[in-house]
Design an enzyme around this catalytic site. Structure first.
Site, mmCIF file in Angstrom:
data_model
loop_
_atom_site.group_PDB
_atom_site.id
_atom_site.type_symbol
_atom_site.label_atom_id
_atom_site.label_comp_id
_atom_site.label_asym_id
_atom_site.label_seq_id
_atom_site.Cartn_x
_atom_site.Cartn_y
_atom_site.Cartn_z
ATOM 1 N N ASP A 31 0.615 -0.305 -3.398
ATOM 2 C CA ASP A 31 0.133 -0.608 -2.156
ATOM 3 C C ASP A 31 0.197 -2.166 -2.070
ATOM 4 O OD1 ASP A 31 0.120 2.125 -1.621
ATOM 5 O OD2 ASP A 31 -2.106 2.189 -1.974
ATOM 6 N N ARG A 32 0.247 -2.687 -0.956
ATOM 7 C CA ARG A 32 0.065 -4.113 -0.548
ATOM 8 C C ARG A 32 -1.445 -4.825 -1.100
ATOM 9 N NH1 ARG A 32 1.481 -7.590 4.193
ATOM 10 N NH2 ARG A 32 0.137 -9.423 4.076
#
Length: 475
Positions: A230-231
């Site tokens: 995930d970012r």
């Protein structure tokens, strides 16, 4: 006159029957001698207060020639306690681990009883001190202070420069400093938080764009992402440098059975594949460890502009995908939160975040997408913590000189506390030649290479601060 004398004599006789007042108890005087051989009078110094304990996973065995996870050679028949701790905490300096054994700060469970939250509060845990040369037995658990894994906090963040359409020199140098391992088949780096995976028009510094520009190392094509993070999350990120290595590793991350071949050596290496995440969650799971088997499905929001992952309906009519996660509570608690270890057995989008928030009821700190309402109540009503030995409630003292406003657990808006810390994968460079030819039992010139590769990535700064706060002295 005579009557007055009689009254005085009676009063004296009555007063003489009273016991004299007890002398005031004086504090005991203790003579202390410091390092300069100077004697000082006063009370004895208080001893060190209990600190949070870190629980290691059960010892897997390793006897009868079975290797430890990620080890090249077979484990000796006698694996000592210090060897097992150094293996699990491979990113910790060995002298730090040895110092904790020398100070007698390492414990093991002396019975089959588990150390739970209730047992800590009621002082019914069963721990005993162990020495560095004690022999490990299968299933044996070790507990030691969280101070063993303290990390150095840098005064300033290292962030990728932005505002450029194409990667510049600073971005390329920064990304190359993140590389942990490089060989002819793969690249492994420690991804920082807030860096997206896939680029599009408004995103210029995504990992795929930067890797193609900075991590080609003379190849015609840049490395390709084998899996995604995930970012907001951080940790180990795997790239395939060739088409063959990318394809086989992508099969492995999708399903272990999909990556297997007719080679027993390669299949055994695939079976040992593992990922371990460390996360800080709000609250404490009811069970100390277990396996979450909860299918996931996606729903579209805002007219298809956004999507959200939720637990699938039991009927399975909404396109559910199987999702399995093994978890284990590591022991330390802070500010009403707990550190847990997560091992995804399937690779679904937002799998760990949804399983923690909805299946366990303990969302990850900084995950406002799946734990917004829990964050609101947690900030308003923080839960008390308890000392690991006395069971008395305490509150942490903010360490001096430590910047709390860096996204840690004590900041107003914490960052996501999810980090891919450990990874064990097959050494695909042993089975794949430079020209792309596949060798079932390994290339003849690579017999001495290990079948497995094990990587450990240190936590980012905001998670290090949250970890270090737990080992500060208690108030």
């Amino acid at each position: 006159m005579l009557c007055r004398r009689r009254r005085v004599g009676a009063a004296v006789r009555w007063l003489s029957r009273l016991a004299p007042p007890a002398p005031a108890e004086a504090d005991p005087v203790v003579v202390r001698v410091d390092g300069s051989n100077v004697a000082r009078l006063g009370k004895p110094k208080p001893g060190p207060r209990p600190r949070q304990l870190l629980s290691l996973p059960p010892f897997p065995g390793g006897g009868d020639g079975e290797p430890l996870p990620g080890r090249k050679e077979a484990a000796p028949r006698r694996v000592t306690a210090v060897s097992w701790v150094k293996h699990y905490l491979a990113d910790v300096p060995q002298e730090v681990v040895q110092a904790h054994f020398n100070k007698r700060l390492v414990y093991s469970e002396c019975s089959d009883h588990e150390v739970s939250v209730d047992s800590i509060k009621s002082q019914k845990h069963h721990l005993k001190k162990i020495k560095h040369n004690d022999v490990m037995e299968p299933g044996m658990r070790i507990h030691l202070p969280v101070s063993v894994a303290e990390g150095e906090i840098k005064k300033r963040y290292e962030t990728i420069p932005t505002a450029t359409l194409h990667p510049n020199k600073d971005e390329i140098e920064y990304l190359r400093r993140l590389v942990i391992h490089k060989d002819s088949a793969i690249l492994v780096l420690n991804k920082p938080p807030k860096v997206p995976m896939k680029g599009n028009l408004p995103v210029h510094n995504s990992m795929d764009v930067l890797a193609a520009a900075a991590l080609s190392y003379g190849n015609e094509e840049g490395p390709k992402l084998v899996h995604r993070l995930d970012r907001e999350s951080s940790g180990l990120l795997l790239f395939g440098r060739t088409k063959e290595s990318f394809t086989r590793l992508h099969w492995l991350f999708t399903s272990v059975n999909l990556a297997k071949t007719n080679s027993q050596v390669w299949n055994a290496a695939c079976e040992a594949y593992m990922q371990r995440y460390w996360a800080l969650v709000i609250g404490t799971p009811k069970e100390r460890e277990g396996i979450i088997s909860a299918p996931l499905s996606k729903v579209l929001l805002d007219d298809g502009k956004a999507e959200r992952v939720i637990l699938a309906h039991p009927s399975g009519i909404d396109g559910a995908q199987e999702a399995v996660t093994a978890y284990r509570v590591m022991g330390p608690t802070i500010h009403g939160c707990s550190w847990i270890e997560l091992c995804p057995l399937t690779g679904r989008k937002h799998q760990l975040r949804v399983h923690c928030a909805e299946a366990l009821g303990t969302p990850i700190v900084g995950d406002y997408k799946y734990g917004w309402f829990v964050h609101q109540s947690w900030k308003q009503n923080p839960q008390p913590d308890f000392e690991p030995f006395t069971g008395e409630p305490y509150k942490l003292r903010r360490p001096e000189g430590l910047e709390i406003q860096k996204g840690s657990v004590l900041s107003k808006v914490p960052l996501l506390h999810l980090h891919c810390r450990e990874m064990v994968i097959p050494n695909i460079a042993k089975f794949l030649s430079n020209n792309g030819e596949w060798h079932e039992n390994g290339a003849p010139w690579s017999k001495e290479k290990p079948n497995l590769l094990r990587f450990i990535a240190p936590m980012p700064s905001h998670m290090k601060i949250s970890w270090n706060i737990m080992s500060s002295y208690l108030v």
